[in-house]
Design a protein around this motif. Structure first.
Motif, mmCIF file in Angstrom:
data_model
loop_
_atom_site.group_PDB
_atom_site.id
_atom_site.type_symbol
_atom_site.label_atom_id
_atom_site.label_comp_id
_atom_site.label_asym_id
_atom_site.label_seq_id
_atom_site.Cartn_x
_atom_site.Cartn_y
_atom_site.Cartn_z
ATOM 1 N N SER A 254 -26.280 -63.246 -16.624
ATOM 2 C CA SER A 254 -24.952 -63.040 -16.065
ATOM 3 C C SER A 254 -24.257 -61.817 -16.631
ATOM 4 N N LEU A 255 -24.653 -61.375 -17.843
ATOM 5 C CA LEU A 255 -23.970 -60.273 -18.501
ATOM 6 C C LEU A 255 -24.968 -59.373 -19.217
ATOM 7 N N LYS A 256 -24.586 -58.101 -19.375
ATOM 8 C CA LYS A 256 -25.353 -57.192 -20.199
ATOM 9 C C LYS A 256 -25.093 -57.511 -21.673
ATOM 10 N N VAL A 257 -25.842 -56.873 -22.550
ATOM 11 C CA VAL A 257 -25.763 -57.193 -23.979
ATOM 12 C C VAL A 257 -24.364 -56.950 -24.514
ATOM 13 N N ASN A 258 -23.806 -55.772 -24.253
ATOM 14 C CA ASN A 258 -22.472 -55.462 -24.770
ATOM 15 C C ASN A 258 -21.403 -56.343 -24.121
ATOM 16 N N SER A 259 -21.543 -56.576 -22.830
ATOM 17 C CA SER A 259 -20.581 -57.435 -22.143
ATOM 18 C C SER A 259 -20.623 -58.852 -22.698
ATOM 19 N N ARG A 260 -21.814 -59.317 -23.017
ATOM 20 C CA ARG A 260 -21.942 -60.667 -23.580
ATOM 21 C C ARG A 260 -21.254 -60.745 -24.946
ATOM 22 N N ALA A 261 -21.394 -59.687 -25.757
ATOM 23 C CA ALA A 261 -20.723 -59.660 -27.056
ATOM 24 C C ALA A 261 -19.206 -59.703 -26.885
ATOM 25 N N VAL A 262 -18.708 -58.936 -25.902
ATOM 26 C CA VAL A 262 -17.268 -58.939 -25.625
ATOM 27 C C VAL A 262 -16.791 -60.322 -25.204
ATOM 28 N N MET A 263 -17.539 -60.951 -24.310
ATOM 29 C CA MET A 263 -17.117 -62.248 -23.795
ATOM 30 C C MET A 263 -17.254 -63.347 -24.840
ATOM 31 N N ARG A 264 -18.233 -63.242 -25.713
ATOM 32 C CA ARG A 264 -18.325 -64.197 -26.818
ATOM 33 C C ARG A 264 -17.108 -64.083 -27.731
ATOM 34 N N PHE A 265 -16.736 -62.852 -28.031
ATOM 35 C CA PHE A 265 -15.555 -62.655 -28.876
ATOM 36 C C PHE A 265 -14.306 -63.185 -28.185
ATOM 37 N N ASN A 266 -14.154 -62.891 -26.882
ATOM 38 C CA ASN A 266 -12.991 -63.382 -26.144
ATOM 39 C C ASN A 266 -12.949 -64.907 -26.120
ATOM 40 N N SER A 267 -14.090 -65.530 -25.984
ATOM 41 C CA SER A 267 -14.142 -66.998 -25.959
ATOM 42 C C SER A 267 -13.703 -67.582 -27.296
ATOM 43 N N LEU A 268 -14.190 -66.996 -28.393
ATOM 44 C CA LEU A 268 -13.798 -67.483 -29.715
ATOM 45 C C LEU A 268 -12.336 -67.159 -30.009
#
Length: 331
Positions: A254-268
């Motif tokens: 669903s997401l690229k590597v950098n986008s996934r890192a951003v969304m993980r941070f946003n979720s936390l």
């Protein structure tokens, strides 16, 4: 996984929705505050200055809040598209922020809410830019400076001093970057401490004031202000957030590597903001702060899930927001 058809809402429609929600909600909160919306935030070094300033210009403060909410809504939509956070182009962050920041409830401390929300907005902007584009220490430092300034305005955000040094390891696992993050996070507080020390106060007096305000009861009761419509509205938003988080966790395509890192941070970060509601010093300003991470997470469902499901949730959110605004006029 096959690509989902994405409904492209026009920016004019989304911007108009944002403006109408913000203007009507602000007028309602100014003319007919409901429940504990009028409860003031506990004192902080900068927050108390903003509260005193609002007493001199109450009506203009409401205008400032409305303009800040509109600016924040348009900005989160722009940042998401500019930094290519989602797999497809979407501007759905615009109405989501407007609904979350103003349609549930609006704090009577307009200036405190405005500054806290804008600091969260710019912290998110610089963090996203640093991860998705520049990879520079400067953007990481600017993001942490903004995060570190929020507790100087809104006491419950002091949780960031404890949690963000851990959360930053989600996107930056280098100790050098971690040291930069922690130093930048604490810099605004140390600056205020130094300023007060030069004025004759104890060096740690601002830090002690924030700590005391963090556990001071504000007399704000969340559920005394909520009504069935606002509960439905929160339920729809929570459903959207859970769907987006499930995509982040389960769908590796669903997401690229950098986008996934951003969304993980946003979720936390969103989880950290939820923790503010459990503190005795919490007020309605928390909705202005939490609106930014919510608006950055939710649009993922509009590009990765079925159109019928997501459009139904979006319409339910708007209907519940309108009904809640009307219902709060008679609370």
């Amino acid at each position: 996984m096959a690509a989902k058809r994405v409904v492209q809402h026009r920016i004019f429609d989304l911007a108009l929705t944002l403006i109408l929600i913000v203007v009507v909600s602000t007028l309602r909160a100014t003319l007919q505050p409901a429940g504990d919306e009028a409860v003031a935030n506990t004192a902080t070094p900068i927050g108390i200055l903003l509260q005193n300033f609002q007493e001199r210009i109450p009506n203009l403060s409401a205008v400032v809040w409305a303009l800040a909410a509109m600016f924040a809504g348009l900005s989160v939509g722009r940042y998401a598209a500019k930094y290519s956070i989602y797999p497809a182009y979407t501007l759905m962050a615009i109405p989501v922020l407007g609904v979350m920041a103003t349609a549930v409830m609006v704090s009577g401390d307009y200036l405190v809410s405005s500054v806290a929300m804008l600091l969260m907005l710019y912290a998110t902007k610089y963090l996203h830019r640093g991860i998705m584009r520049t990879k520079n220490f400067s953007d990481l430092s600017l993001a942490m400076l903004c995060f570190g300034a929020i507790p100087l305005v809104f006491a419950p955000a002091a949780l960031m001093y404890v949690a963000l040094p851990v959360l930053v390891l989600v996107v930056h696992n280098s100790w050098r970057e971690w040291v930069v993050s922690v130093c930048s996070l604490l810099f605004p507080l140390l600056t205020i401490c130094y300023w007060g020390w030069c004025a004759g106060e104890d060096f740690l007096h601002p830090a002690e004031q924030i700590y005391a305000s963090l556990f001071t009861t504000s007399e704000f009761e969340l559920f005394s202000t909520l009504n069935p419509a606002s509960l439905i509205l929160l339920g729809v938003v929570i459903m959207m957030v859970l769907c987006a988080v499930s995509l982040i966790i389960s769908d590796k395509y669903s997401l690229k590597v950098n986008s996934r890192a951003v969304m993980r941070f946003n979720s936390l970060l969103l989880l950290l903001c939820v923790g503010m509601f459990f503190l005795p010093s919490c007020t309605a300003t928390a909705f202005a702060v939490i609106a930014v991470p919510v608006a950055m997470i939710v649009p993922l469902i509009f590009v990765r899930m079925g159109v019928g499901f997501t459009e139904t949730l979006y319409r339910l959110m708007l209907i519940a927001a309108v009904v809640n605004i009307l219902a709060m006029c008679w609370m």
